[in-house]
Design a protein around this motif. Structure first.
Motif, short mmCIF file in Angstrom:
data_model
loop_
_atom_site.label_atom_id
_atom_site.label_comp_id
_atom_site.label_asym_id
_atom_site.label_seq_id
_atom_site.Cartn_x
_atom_site.Cartn_y
_atom_site.Cartn_z
N LEU A 259 7.72 3.75 58.41
CA LEU A 259 7.04 4.94 58.96
C LEU A 259 5.80 5.27 58.13
O LEU A 259 4.73 5.55 58.68
N TYR B 84 17.03 10.12 65.37
CA TYR B 84 15.69 9.61 65.64
C TYR B 84 15.81 8.24 66.27
O TYR B 84 16.68 7.44 65.92
N PRO C 131 13.43 1.67 72.23
CA PRO C 131 13.71 2.31 70.94
C PRO C 131 15.14 2.04 70.49
O PRO C 131 16.03 1.78 71.30
N LYS D 226 5.05 0.20 66.17
CA LYS D 226 3.63 0.43 66.47
C LYS D 226 2.87 -0.87 66.24
O LYS D 226 1.92 -1.17 66.94
N TYR E 295 13.52 4.80 66.88
CA TYR E 295 12.38 4.12 66.27
C TYR E 295 11.82 3.07 67.21
O TYR E 295 12.56 2.37 67.90
N LYS F 33 3.03 3.15 58.85
CA LYS F 33 2.63 3.29 60.25
C LYS F 33 2.90 2.02 61.06
O LYS F 33 2.20 1.72 62.03
N SER G 18 18.09 3.43 67.32
CA SER G 18 18.42 4.37 66.25
C SER G 18 18.72 3.59 64.98
O SER G 18 18.96 2.37 65.02
N LYS H 250 7.07 4.12 64.71
CA LYS H 250 7.03 5.56 64.96
C LYS H 250 8.43 6.01 65.34
O LYS H 250 9.27 5.19 65.72
N ALA H 251 8.66 7.30 65.22
CA ALA H 251 9.99 7.84 65.50
C ALA H 251 9.87 9.04 66.42
O ALA H 251 8.92 9.82 66.32
N GLU H 252 10.82 9.14 67.32
CA GLU H 252 10.91 10.30 68.21
C GLU H 252 12.31 10.87 68.07
O GLU H 252 13.29 10.14 68.05
N ARG H 253 12.37 12.18 67.99
CA ARG H 253 13.66 12.85 67.84
C ARG H 253 14.36 12.89 69.20
O ARG H 253 13.76 13.22 70.22
N GLU H 254 15.64 12.52 69.18
CA GLU H 254 16.48 12.62 70.37
C GLU H 254 17.77 13.31 69.95
O GLU H 254 18.64 12.70 69.32
#
Length: 123
Positions: A48, A62, A19, A67, A64, A51, A21, A54-58
């Motif tokens: 996003l 975020y 991932p 996908k 990225y 699709k 940022s 995808k993103a995940e909060r850290e």
């Protein structure tokens, strides 16, 4: 899924290493593209919605991740190019490139080898 040229620059960064940022993406491509942070974030938001990522909060940021794989993207783009410009046929594409750019001996050898490997069962 249609990905713009600018979006594909962001995707290339994520395909190389994820991932990442938005700040990391900006640091990698911002200077040569002339992009600011808002541009990268806008492109990520578009990806996003499509699709493609995808993103995940850290913590407060975020991260990225793609996908859509690079192979899927190349396949979609290749098919689109063939369909739009060459009626879905490969031979006119190869003929076009051989007329526009001289094929090297290696290119010709690679094409011959590919045709031999395909054999009659795929023709």
């Amino acid at each position: 899924m249609s990905i713009s040229e600018a979006e594909s620059v962001v995707m290339e960064v994520l395909w190389r290493q994820a991932p990442r940022s938005a700040e990391e993406i900006l640091a990698e491509v911002g200077p040569q593209q002339g992009w600011q942070e808002g541009t990268v974030k806008s492109l990520l938001n578009r990806l996003l919605k499509k699709k493609a990522v995808k993103a995940e909060r850290e913590g407060r940021r975020y991260l990225y991740m793609p996908k859509l794989t690079r192979e899927q993207y190349v396949s979609q783009e290749s098919k689109g190019l063939l369909d739009r410009l060459f009626d879905g046929r490969i031979a006119p594409l190869v003929a076009h490139f051989s007329e526009q750019r001289k094929l090297s001996r290696k290119d010709v050898a690679d094409l011959k080898k590919l045709l031999e490997e395909l054999g009659d069962d795929q023709l």
